[in-house]
Design an enzyme around this catalytic site. Structure first.
Site, mmCIF file in Angstrom:
data_model
loop_
_atom_site.group_PDB
_atom_site.id
_atom_site.type_symbol
_atom_site.label_atom_id
_atom_site.label_comp_id
_atom_site.label_asym_id
_atom_site.label_seq_id
_atom_site.Cartn_x
_atom_site.Cartn_y
_atom_site.Cartn_z
ATOM 1 N N LEU A 99 6.018 -2.494 -0.270
ATOM 2 C CA LEU A 99 5.003 -2.191 0.729
ATOM 3 C C LEU A 99 5.187 -3.168 1.880
ATOM 4 C CD1 LEU A 99 1.677 -1.511 -1.249
ATOM 5 C CD2 LEU A 99 2.896 0.103 0.210
ATOM 6 N N ASP A 100 4.997 -2.701 3.087
ATOM 7 C CA ASP A 100 5.137 -3.564 4.252
ATOM 8 C C ASP A 100 4.165 -4.739 4.179
ATOM 9 O OD1 ASP A 100 6.998 -1.791 5.163
ATOM 10 O OD2 ASP A 100 5.666 -0.830 6.629
#
Length: 253
Positions: free
Chosen positions: A109-110
């Protein structure tokens, strides 16, 4: 029926047992510090049967790995990494210090994104979760600037030509519009870097907030931000079933 042997590379087995990384395991193997069934092994590609072979590293017999499947609700502004971040950035390593096994994130996930991460020491399952050929859907809630029109929504459903190739969501729908912010639910089965943000930018909508709420049949639910829990047997079985069905039917191959 005779049990089919499943062999794994020696360096991977050492890593699975939580002793060290695969790269460090290779160094130990080359240095002659690893034995299998009493014999020194220096072959990097050597494979072992985890159920029968006895692996010894520097005189210590390794215990067979216990697979662990963990769900983490990653908060915003944490790196999906098991090493400390640069410039003082926090990483999910700080959130799972009380898990004794060496578990790794199956996917990313960013930094500014939040939501569901699956962490495990089951490398085969992790690969199947992340590999696009299995088409395991990932569900996101996306808050974007501006009001998304019905025309734009229909265009999103058809996909977009991004700089690294065509991207088409499995589904996209408007959840609600409040002021100048639109909340969308978007499902992608692939995990290209920043794919949701880049997809929305293609249509002129900047992402304000991004949250992953499900990976296949496994849902985030009410797990508090920054907390983790073990996956239930029901969730694990459902996940394996979803992946095996895709594999059986040849989807995405």
């Amino acid at each position: 029926m005779e049990r089919r042997k499943v062999l794994v590379r020696l360096n991977r087995y050492i890593s699975m047992c939580g002793l060290t990384s695969r790269r460090k395991a290779d160094e130990l193997i080359k240095a002659g510090k690893v034995k299998v069934n009493g014999l020194v092994i220096k072959e990097l590609g050597y494979r072992v049967d985890p159920t029968t072979d006895v692996v010894e590293v520097e005189g210590k017999i390794l215990k067979p790995p216990r697979y662990r499947y963990v769900l983490l609700n990653k908060p915003c502004c944490y790196l999906t990494s098991l090493v400390s971040g640069k410039d003082g950035k926090r990483s999910i390593k700080d959130l799972i210090k009380d898990i004794p096994e060496r578990v790794y994130p199956a996917g990313r996930l960013d930094y500014n994104a939040e939501g569901l991460l699956i962490l495990t020491n089951d490398g085969e399952l992790a690969n199947m979760i992340t590999h696009p050929k299995y088409k395991l859907p990932k569900t996101y809630l996306v808050w974007v600037e501006g009001k998304v029109s019905n025309e734009t929504l229909k265009a999103m459903e058809k996909g977009a030509d991004l700089e690294d190739g065509f991207a088409k969501p499995d589904s996209v729908r408007i959840v609600k519009v409040k002021g100048n912010i639109t909340l969308l639910e978007v499902i992608f089965h692939e995990g290209r870097k920043h794919i949701v943000k880049r997809f929305m930018a293609y249509f002129g909508h900047k992402v304000k907030k991004l949250k992953r709420t499900a990976i296949g049949p496994v849902k985030l639910g009410n797990l508090p931000s920054g907390r983790w829990r073990d996956m239930t047997d029901e969730e694990l079985n459902a996940l394996k079933k979803a992946i095996s069905l895709e594999k059986k039917h040849g989807v995405g191959v």
